[in-house]
Design a protein around this motif. Structure first.
Motif, PDB file in Angstrom:
ATOM      1  N   PHE A 133       0.860  -1.182   0.000  1.00  0.00           N
ATOM      2  CA  PHE A 133       0.000   0.000   0.000  1.00  0.00           C
ATOM      3  C   PHE A 133       0.894   1.228   0.000  1.00  0.00           C
ATOM      4  O   PHE A 133       1.783   1.344   0.839  1.00  0.00           O
ATOM      5  CB  PHE A 133      -0.883   0.023   1.252  1.00  0.00           C
ATOM      6  CG  PHE A 133      -1.644  -1.248   1.487  1.00  0.00           C
ATOM      7  CD1 PHE A 133      -2.858  -1.473   0.875  1.00  0.00           C
ATOM      8  CD2 PHE A 133      -1.119  -2.226   2.316  1.00  0.00           C
ATOM      9  CE1 PHE A 133      -3.552  -2.651   1.090  1.00  0.00           C
ATOM     10  CE2 PHE A 133      -1.803  -3.411   2.535  1.00  0.00           C
ATOM     11  CZ  PHE A 133      -3.022  -3.624   1.928  1.00  0.00           C
ATOM     12  N   ARG A 134       0.648   2.098  -0.928  1.00  0.00           N
ATOM     13  CA  ARG A 134       1.405   3.349  -1.018  1.00  0.00           C
ATOM     14  C   ARG A 134       0.481   4.476  -0.623  1.00  0.00           C
ATOM     15  O   ARG A 134      -0.610   4.623  -1.175  1.00  0.00           O
ATOM     16  CB  ARG A 134       1.895   3.548  -2.433  1.00  0.00           C
ATOM     17  CG  ARG A 134       2.780   4.748  -2.575  1.00  0.00           C
ATOM     18  CD  ARG A 134       3.173   4.915  -4.002  1.00  0.00           C
ATOM     19  NE  ARG A 134       2.635   6.198  -4.434  1.00  0.00           N
ATOM     20  CZ  ARG A 134       2.687   6.621  -5.669  1.00  0.00           C
ATOM     21  NH1 ARG A 134       3.176   5.883  -6.612  1.00  0.00           N
ATOM     22  NH2 ARG A 134       2.203   7.803  -5.970  1.00  0.00           N
ATOM     23  N   SER A 135       0.910   5.293   0.313  1.00  0.00           N
ATOM     24  CA  SER A 135       0.077   6.393   0.782  1.00  0.00           C
ATOM     25  C   SER A 135       0.910   7.675   0.797  1.00  0.00           C
ATOM     26  O   SER A 135       1.926   7.751   1.477  1.00  0.00           O
ATOM     27  CB  SER A 135      -0.432   6.085   2.184  1.00  0.00           C
ATOM     28  OG  SER A 135      -1.135   7.174   2.697  1.00  0.00           O
ATOM     29  N   ASP A 136       0.477   8.620   0.017  1.00  0.00           N
ATOM     30  CA  ASP A 136       1.075   9.941   0.053  1.00  0.00           C
ATOM     31  C   ASP A 136      -0.043  10.944  -0.191  1.00  0.00           C
ATOM     32  O   ASP A 136      -1.103  10.564  -0.677  1.00  0.00           O
ATOM     33  CB  ASP A 136       2.240  10.090  -0.926  1.00  0.00           C
ATOM     34  CG  ASP A 136       1.878   9.802  -2.369  1.00  0.00           C
ATOM     35  OD1 ASP A 136       1.287   8.752  -2.628  1.00  0.00           O
ATOM     36  OD2 ASP A 136       2.212  10.629  -3.230  1.00  0.00           O
ATOM     37  N   PRO A 137       0.160  12.207   0.177  1.00  0.00           N
ATOM     38  CA  PRO A 137      -0.928  13.185   0.042  1.00  0.00           C
ATOM     39  C   PRO A 137      -1.520  13.184  -1.363  1.00  0.00           C
ATOM     40  O   PRO A 137      -0.810  13.307  -2.352  1.00  0.00           O
ATOM     41  CB  PRO A 137      -0.244  14.513   0.363  1.00  0.00           C
ATOM     42  CG  PRO A 137       0.892  14.132   1.260  1.00  0.00           C
ATOM     43  CD  PRO A 137       1.360  12.800   0.753  1.00  0.00           C
ATOM     44  N   GLY A 138      -2.819  12.980  -1.422  1.00  0.00           N
ATOM     45  CA  GLY A 138      -3.532  13.035  -2.689  1.00  0.00           C
ATOM     46  C   GLY A 138      -3.606  11.727  -3.446  1.00  0.00           C
ATOM     47  O   GLY A 138      -4.304  11.628  -4.446  1.00  0.00           O
ATOM     48  N   GLU A 139      -2.878  10.695  -3.015  1.00  0.00           N
ATOM     49  CA  GLU A 139      -2.903   9.437  -3.768  1.00  0.00           C
ATOM     50  C   GLU A 139      -2.675   8.247  -2.835  1.00  0.00           C
ATOM     51  O   GLU A 139      -1.796   8.271  -1.986  1.00  0.00           O
ATOM     52  CB  GLU A 139      -1.822   9.433  -4.850  1.00  0.00           C
ATOM     53  CG  GLU A 139      -1.870   8.203  -5.724  1.00  0.00           C
ATOM     54  CD  GLU A 139      -0.896   8.282  -6.888  1.00  0.00           C
ATOM     55  OE1 GLU A 139      -0.605   7.222  -7.431  1.00  0.00           O
ATOM     56  OE2 GLU A 139      -0.464   9.376  -7.232  1.00  0.00           O
ATOM     57  N   CYS A 140      -3.479   7.231  -3.007  1.00  0.00           N
ATOM     58  CA  CYS A 140      -3.290   5.961  -2.316  1.00  0.00           C
ATOM     59  C   CYS A 140      -3.438   4.864  -3.352  1.00  0.00           C
ATOM     60  O   CYS A 140      -4.305   4.938  -4.215  1.00  0.00           O
ATOM     61  CB  CYS A 140      -4.323   5.754  -1.212  1.00  0.00           C
ATOM     62  SG  CYS A 140      -4.107   6.873   0.176  1.00  0.00           S
ATOM     63  N   SER A 141      -2.589   3.874  -3.283  1.00  0.00           N
ATOM     64  CA  SER A 141      -2.702   2.778  -4.240  1.00  0.00           C
ATOM     65  C   SER A 141      -2.282   1.474  -3.581  1.00  0.00           C
ATOM     66  O   SER A 141      -1.574   1.464  -2.582  1.00  0.00           O
ATOM     67  CB  SER A 141      -1.850   3.047  -5.485  1.00  0.00           C
ATOM     68  OG  SER A 141      -0.484   3.061  -5.148  1.00  0.00           O
ATOM     69  N   THR A 142      -2.736   0.370  -4.167  1.00  0.00           N
ATOM     70  CA  THR A 142      -2.423  -0.964  -3.661  1.00  0.00           C
ATOM     71  C   THR A 142      -1.876  -1.809  -4.794  1.00  0.00           C
ATOM     72  O   THR A 142      -2.400  -1.770  -5.905  1.00  0.00           O
ATOM     73  CB  THR A 142      -3.687  -1.653  -3.094  1.00  0.00           C
ATOM     74  OG1 THR A 142      -4.234  -0.837  -2.068  1.00  0.00           O
ATOM     75  CG2 THR A 142      -3.366  -3.022  -2.544  1.00  0.00           C
ATOM     76  N   GLN A 143      -0.829  -2.545  -4.516  1.00  0.00           N
ATOM     77  CA  GLN A 143      -0.293  -3.511  -5.469  1.00  0.00           C
ATOM     78  C   GLN A 143      -0.373  -4.889  -4.833  1.00  0.00           C
ATOM     79  O   GLN A 143      -0.044  -5.055  -3.664  1.00  0.00           O
ATOM     80  CB  GLN A 143       1.166  -3.198  -5.814  1.00  0.00           C
ATOM     81  CG  GLN A 143       1.364  -1.900  -6.538  1.00  0.00           C
ATOM     82  CD  GLN A 143       2.844  -1.660  -6.844  1.00  0.00           C
ATOM     83  OE1 GLN A 143       3.659  -2.563  -6.820  1.00  0.00           O
ATOM     84  NE2 GLN A 143       3.175  -0.421  -7.121  1.00  0.00           N
ATOM     85  N   TRP A 144      -0.788  -5.869  -5.609  1.00  0.00           N
ATOM     86  CA  TRP A 144      -0.879  -7.256  -5.144  1.00  0.00           C
ATOM     87  C   TRP A 144       0.308  -8.020  -5.719  1.00  0.00           C
ATOM     88  O   TRP A 144       0.379  -8.217  -6.923  1.00  0.00           O
ATOM     89  CB  TRP A 144      -2.194  -7.882  -5.602  1.00  0.00           C
ATOM     90  CG  TRP A 144      -3.382  -7.140  -5.064  1.00  0.00           C
ATOM     91  CD1 TRP A 144      -3.989  -6.062  -5.618  1.00  0.00           C
ATOM     92  CD2 TRP A 144      -4.066  -7.403  -3.845  1.00  0.00           C
ATOM     93  NE1 TRP A 144      -5.030  -5.628  -4.830  1.00  0.00           N
ATOM     94  CE2 TRP A 144      -5.101  -6.448  -3.735  1.00  0.00           C
ATOM     95  CE3 TRP A 144      -3.932  -8.361  -2.843  1.00  0.00           C
ATOM     96  CZ2 TRP A 144      -5.973  -6.415  -2.653  1.00  0.00           C
ATOM     97  CZ3 TRP A 144      -4.808  -8.323  -1.784  1.00  0.00           C
ATOM     98  CH2 TRP A 144      -5.807  -7.368  -1.690  1.00  0.00           C
ATOM     99  N   TRP A 145       1.226  -8.421  -4.879  1.00  0.00           N
ATOM    100  CA  TRP A 145       2.414  -9.130  -5.344  1.00  0.00           C
ATOM    101  C   TRP A 145       2.276 -10.639  -5.224  1.00  0.00           C
ATOM    102  O   TRP A 145       3.055 -11.379  -5.805  1.00  0.00           O
ATOM    103  CB  TRP A 145       3.643  -8.679  -4.577  1.00  0.00           C
ATOM    104  CG  TRP A 145       4.102  -7.295  -4.929  1.00  0.00           C
ATOM    105  CD1 TRP A 145       3.572  -6.477  -5.891  1.00  0.00           C
ATOM    106  CD2 TRP A 145       5.171  -6.582  -4.329  1.00  0.00           C
ATOM    107  NE1 TRP A 145       4.257  -5.288  -5.925  1.00  0.00           N
ATOM    108  CE2 TRP A 145       5.253  -5.320  -4.972  1.00  0.00           C
ATOM    109  CE3 TRP A 145       6.071  -6.864  -3.313  1.00  0.00           C
ATOM    110  CZ2 TRP A 145       6.187  -4.365  -4.629  1.00  0.00           C
ATOM    111  CZ3 TRP A 145       7.010  -5.917  -2.969  1.00  0.00           C
ATOM    112  CH2 TRP A 145       7.066  -4.685  -3.629  1.00  0.00           C
ATOM    113  N   GLY A 146       1.337 -11.118  -4.438  1.00  0.00           N
ATOM    114  CA  GLY A 146       1.183 -12.565  -4.267  1.00  0.00           C
ATOM    115  C   GLY A 146       2.278 -13.133  -3.379  1.00  0.00           C
ATOM    116  O   GLY A 146       2.698 -12.511  -2.421  1.00  0.00           O
TER     117      GLY A 146
END
Length: 100
Positions: free
Chosen positions: A46-59
């Motif tokens: 999970f990447r969290s920075d002001p204005g953007e959050c995203s999730t990557q699934w690596w398995g």
């Protein structure tokens, strides 16, 4: 509260060492390595920075396996990266954070 150690007590299990090693040769593209002897299952980042959050699934990440994060659009002084995974040996979920 402190207490005296009773020599008949069973010692606690050793602490679980976080399996991740971060190589920041390129700060915008840190490389995450599984530096342990066991796999990490259902790895999510999970990447969290002001204005953007995203999730990557690596398995599953096997021992010595590497993955590169792209933080090109992130403010490297503000971004927080969270890695979540399950240990096969105990089935527990673990979470670890680092700053970009």
């Amino acid at each position: 509260m402190l207490r005296p150690i009773d020599p008949t007590d069973i010692p606690p299990p050793p602490a679980y060492r976080v399996p991740w090693r971060i190589v920041r040769t390129d700060p915008a593209h840190p490389v995450v390595s599984n530096d342990s002897a066991e796999s990490a299952d259902f790895v999510r980042v999970f990447r969290s920075d002001p204005g953007e959050c995203s999730t990557q699934w690596w398995g599953q990440m096997l021992p010595t396996e590497n993955m590169e994060l792209c933080l090109c659009t992130a403010d490297l002084d503000q971004v927080v990266v969270t890695i979540a995974w399950f240990r096969p040996s105990d089935g527990q979920e673990y979470v670890w954070k680092f700053v970009g």
